[in-house]
Design a protein around this motif. Structure first.
Motif, PDB file in Angstrom:
ATOM      1  N   PRO A   1       0.823  -1.216   0.000  1.00  0.00           N
ATOM      2  CA  PRO A   1       0.000   0.000   0.000  1.00  0.00           C
ATOM      3  C   PRO A   1       0.859   1.269   0.000  1.00  0.00           C
ATOM      4  O   PRO A   1       1.947   1.298   0.586  1.00  0.00           O
ATOM      5  CB  PRO A   1      -0.796  -0.092   1.307  1.00  0.00           C
ATOM      6  N   GLU A   2       0.309   2.312  -0.631  1.00  0.00           N
ATOM      7  CA  GLU A   2       1.015   3.575  -0.809  1.00  0.00           C
ATOM      8  C   GLU A   2       1.498   4.174   0.530  1.00  0.00           C
ATOM      9  O   GLU A   2       2.623   4.671   0.624  1.00  0.00           O
ATOM     10  CB  GLU A   2       0.049   4.534  -1.520  1.00  0.00           C
ATOM     11  N   ASN A   3       0.654   4.102   1.565  1.00  0.00           N
ATOM     12  CA  ASN A   3       1.043   4.738   2.843  1.00  0.00           C
ATOM     13  C   ASN A   3       2.252   4.046   3.471  1.00  0.00           C
ATOM     14  O   ASN A   3       3.103   4.696   4.079  1.00  0.00           O
ATOM     15  CB  ASN A   3      -0.155   4.796   3.808  1.00  0.00           C
ATOM     16  N   ILE A   4       2.357   2.745   3.284  1.00  0.00           N
ATOM     17  CA  ILE A   4       3.531   2.035   3.831  1.00  0.00           C
ATOM     18  C   ILE A   4       4.775   2.396   3.031  1.00  0.00           C
ATOM     19  O   ILE A   4       5.847   2.659   3.598  1.00  0.00           O
ATOM     20  CB  ILE A   4       3.287   0.504   3.852  1.00  0.00           C
ATOM     21  N   LYS A   5       4.630   2.443   1.721  1.00  0.00           N
ATOM     22  CA  LYS A   5       5.765   2.863   0.879  1.00  0.00           C
ATOM     23  C   LYS A   5       6.264   4.241   1.313  1.00  0.00           C
ATOM     24  O   LYS A   5       7.461   4.454   1.454  1.00  0.00           O
ATOM     25  CB  LYS A   5       5.323   2.965  -0.591  1.00  0.00           C
ATOM     26  N   ALA A   6       5.304   5.156   1.524  1.00  0.00           N
ATOM     27  CA  ALA A   6       5.677   6.544   1.859  1.00  0.00           C
ATOM     28  C   ALA A   6       6.425   6.579   3.196  1.00  0.00           C
ATOM     29  O   ALA A   6       7.427   7.286   3.343  1.00  0.00           O
ATOM     30  CB  ALA A   6       4.436   7.422   1.903  1.00  0.00           C
ATOM     31  N   LYS A   7       5.935   5.780   4.158  1.00  0.00           N
ATOM     32  CA  LYS A   7       6.562   5.771   5.489  1.00  0.00           C
ATOM     33  C   LYS A   7       7.997   5.233   5.405  1.00  0.00           C
ATOM     34  O   LYS A   7       8.929   5.785   5.984  1.00  0.00           O
ATOM     35  CB  LYS A   7       5.741   4.877   6.419  1.00  0.00           C
ATOM     36  N   ARG A   8       8.145   4.147   4.655  1.00  0.00           N
ATOM     37  CA  ARG A   8       9.492   3.550   4.517  1.00  0.00           C
ATOM     38  C   ARG A   8      10.431   4.511   3.797  1.00  0.00           C
ATOM     39  O   ARG A   8      11.587   4.663   4.183  1.00  0.00           O
ATOM     40  CB  ARG A   8       9.392   2.215   3.767  1.00  0.00           C
ATOM     41  N   LEU A   9       9.914   5.170   2.754  1.00  0.00           N
ATOM     42  CA  LEU A   9      10.772   6.094   2.013  1.00  0.00           C
ATOM     43  C   LEU A   9      11.233   7.239   2.917  1.00  0.00           C
ATOM     44  O   LEU A   9      12.410   7.612   2.907  1.00  0.00           O
ATOM     45  CB  LEU A   9      10.034   6.651   0.790  1.00  0.00           C
ATOM     46  N   ALA A  10      10.296   7.766   3.713  1.00  0.00           N
ATOM     47  CA  ALA A  10      10.658   8.884   4.589  1.00  0.00           C
ATOM     48  C   ALA A  10      11.753   8.459   5.562  1.00  0.00           C
ATOM     49  O   ALA A  10      12.726   9.192   5.796  1.00  0.00           O
ATOM     50  CB  ALA A  10       9.425   9.374   5.342  1.00  0.00           C
ATOM     51  N   LYS A  11      11.631   7.254   6.105  1.00  0.00           N
ATOM     52  CA  LYS A  11      12.618   6.777   7.078  1.00  0.00           C
ATOM     53  C   LYS A  11      13.992   6.600   6.421  1.00  0.00           C
ATOM     54  O   LYS A  11      15.010   7.054   6.948  1.00  0.00           O
ATOM     55  CB  LYS A  11      12.137   5.448   7.689  1.00  0.00           C
ATOM     56  N   LEU A  12      13.989   5.966   5.244  1.00  0.00           N
ATOM     57  CA  LEU A  12      15.267   5.744   4.548  1.00  0.00           C
ATOM     58  C   LEU A  12      15.891   7.080   4.129  1.00  0.00           C
ATOM     59  O   LEU A  12      17.092   7.306   4.328  1.00  0.00           O
ATOM     60  CB  LEU A  12      15.043   4.839   3.325  1.00  0.00           C
ATOM     61  N   ASP A  13      15.066   7.964   3.574  1.00  0.00           N
ATOM     62  CA  ASP A  13      15.568   9.265   3.128  1.00  0.00           C
ATOM     63  C   ASP A  13      16.215  10.047   4.257  1.00  0.00           C
ATOM     64  O   ASP A  13      17.274  10.643   4.085  1.00  0.00           O
ATOM     65  CB  ASP A  13      14.409  10.107   2.561  1.00  0.00           C
ATOM     66  N   THR A  14      15.538  10.042   5.408  1.00  0.00           N
ATOM     67  CA  THR A  14      16.074  10.767   6.559  1.00  0.00           C
ATOM     68  C   THR A  14      17.457  10.229   6.903  1.00  0.00           C
ATOM     69  O   THR A  14      18.400  10.992   7.138  1.00  0.00           O
ATOM     70  CB  THR A  14      15.132  10.599   7.781  1.00  0.00           C
TER      71      THR A  14
END
Ligand code: SAH
Length: 423
Positions: free
Chosen positions: A335-348
């Motif tokens: 799901p999109e919301n999980i992708k977004a959460k993981r991306l934010a964590k990795l990006d940070t």
């Protein structure tokens, strides 16, 4: 690759007496050179075409070239009926046909191979950083990737052609050579006598040219990083101590489903060898988060590998399902919301690694390459050997800025460095 293709297209039109303009309303021809790697890039193309349509002169021709053209084909004409041309990444040299016959619709999305390189005029003056394409296409067929469909099977240009283009670039202003290919370190060319040439041979040849001071290549596939290429980092000082070698995921399970069937140990072993060959080397990576079936644990393994390798300058993306790819058909999409959460964590985390590396550069002196003045004209922008942007105060005496300069780094943040010339 698209920057290079755009230069060639512009040169071709200049040879026909045209000149560049930044204003859509003034242009006689408007060309969007496009990327299809993620859906967002493709969507942007069609919204831009809508804007261009309204802003352009009625007589102006407009169209798309590159991977979105190849992917959409005649559908592009259905979506934007007054579009004039749709040319794939290996047929953009056919563009003059539309100038000769502006009332026809021009569609060509063939995968012709290397024809375009011979048909296009050479650039008269090279930019300081010359992109030299040495191969096109990719045979790895990663399950998420549209490139094998849009750019086709892997094909290497002849060694002599690559060397000729490199010498031409050097003779007309290039100081840095960047060898290009979708699978650049897979470059392999066998000549008539049966002699096999590899990327390491090209690097060696480019390094012999006096006016070439920096060499790099992009983009690399891990298992093509053979020992002869690793050795180049030890023996060839002109090869920059910086390498983008995408890992995509730190989970063996996800890598397998991505059809990237190398063992993680093999990847980390290559990096270990590279660091022995060149102790100051830094590595960057591309990452995809939220690939179908990626569990929390898989994602944590990606975070762990980022920590272990301490990448700099990395790129990370949410998985984007693409047409003509196997992963788009997998049933366990995230799901999109999980992708977004993981991306934010990795990006940070990746940003933090970048900031740490940048701060570690303060008080060091690096040889940097001039990119040009900044927008205000008060500063000069240089590139370090690690592709960091370094901002330097213009000298007051109006002397021309040196193309290559030793710069001492005085300050750093996540995005850029500040420095001063070492007298
Ligand atoms: N080796 C290729 C990679 C290009 S795409 C080349 O140079 O042409 C650049 C990066 O985009 C890849 O490394 C990958 O991280 C990302 N990417 C490719 N396909 C993607 C997809 N379907 N969704 C999200 N990211 C993708």
């Amino acid at each position: 690759m698209n920057v290079y293709d755009s230069w060639r297209i512009a040169t071709m039109l200049e040879h026909r007496g045209m000149s560049r303009t930044d204003k859509v309303s003034e242009a006689d021809i408007i060309i969007l050179n496009t990327c299809a790697v993620r859906a967002k890039a493709t969507d942007k193309v069609f919204s831009a075409l809508g804007r261009i349509r309204r802003a352009k002169k009625p007589s102006a021709l407009f169209g798309i070239v590159g991977c979105v053209a190849r992917e959409s084909g005649s559908n592009a004409f259905r979506r934007i009926p007054d579009l004039n041309f749709v040319l794939g990444p290996q047929s953009y040299h056919k563009l003059p046909q539309i100038l000769d016959n502006p009332d026809a619709k021009l569609l060509n999305i063939d995968l012709g191979g290397l024809e375009k390189f011979d048909e296009l005029p050479q650039m008269e003056k090279s930019p300081t950083v010359a992109y030299i394409p040495i191969q096109e296409g990719c045979d790895h067929v990663c399950t998420y990737c549209i490139v094998p469909y849009t750019r086709g099977r892997e094909i290497s240009r002849s060694f002599n052609d690559c060397v000729r283009d490199t010498i031409h670039a050097a003779n007309t202003g290039a100081v840095e050579i960047c060898f290009l290919g979708q699978n650049v370190n897979g470059y392999k060319y066998t000549d008539e006598t049966g002699h096999l040439y590899k990327l390491s041979d090209l690097i060696r040849e480019a390094a012999k040219i006096e006016s070439v001071k920096r060499i790099r290549f992009t983009s690399s596939y891990p298992t093509e990083m053979t020992d002869d290429l690793i050795d180049m980092f030890a023996t060839e000082p002109k090869l920059l101590p910086f390498l983008n070698m995408p890992i995509q995921s730190g989970s063996q399970n996800v890598l397998k489903r991505m059809n990237r069937p190398y063992a993680l140990e093999l990847y980390t072993d290559i990096i270990r060898k590279l660091r022995i060959a060149r102790p100051d080397i830094q590595i960057s990576s591309d990452f995809i988060v939220g690939f179908p079936g990626e569990s929390d644990e898989d994602f944590e393994q990606t975070m762990q590998i980022a920590e272990q390798i301490k990448y700099i300058n990395s790129y990370s993306f949410k998985y984007s399902p693409r047409p003509h790819t196997a992963a788009a058909l997998m049933t366990d999409q995230i799901p999109e919301n999980i992708k977004a959460k993981r991306l934010a964590k990795l990006d940070t985390y990746l940003n933090e690694l970048q900031r740490e590396f940048n701060i570690g550069c303060v008080n060091k002196t690096m040889q940097c390459l001039l990119e040009g003045p900044d927008k205000t004209g008060k500063h000069l922008i240089y590139r370090t050997p690690y592709m960091q942007q370094c901002i330097v105060e213009q000298t007051s005496d109006n002397a021309p800025a040196p193309i290559l300069a030793d710069i001492c780094i005085t300050a750093a943040n996540k995005a850029s460095l500040r420095g001063k010339f070492v007298k």
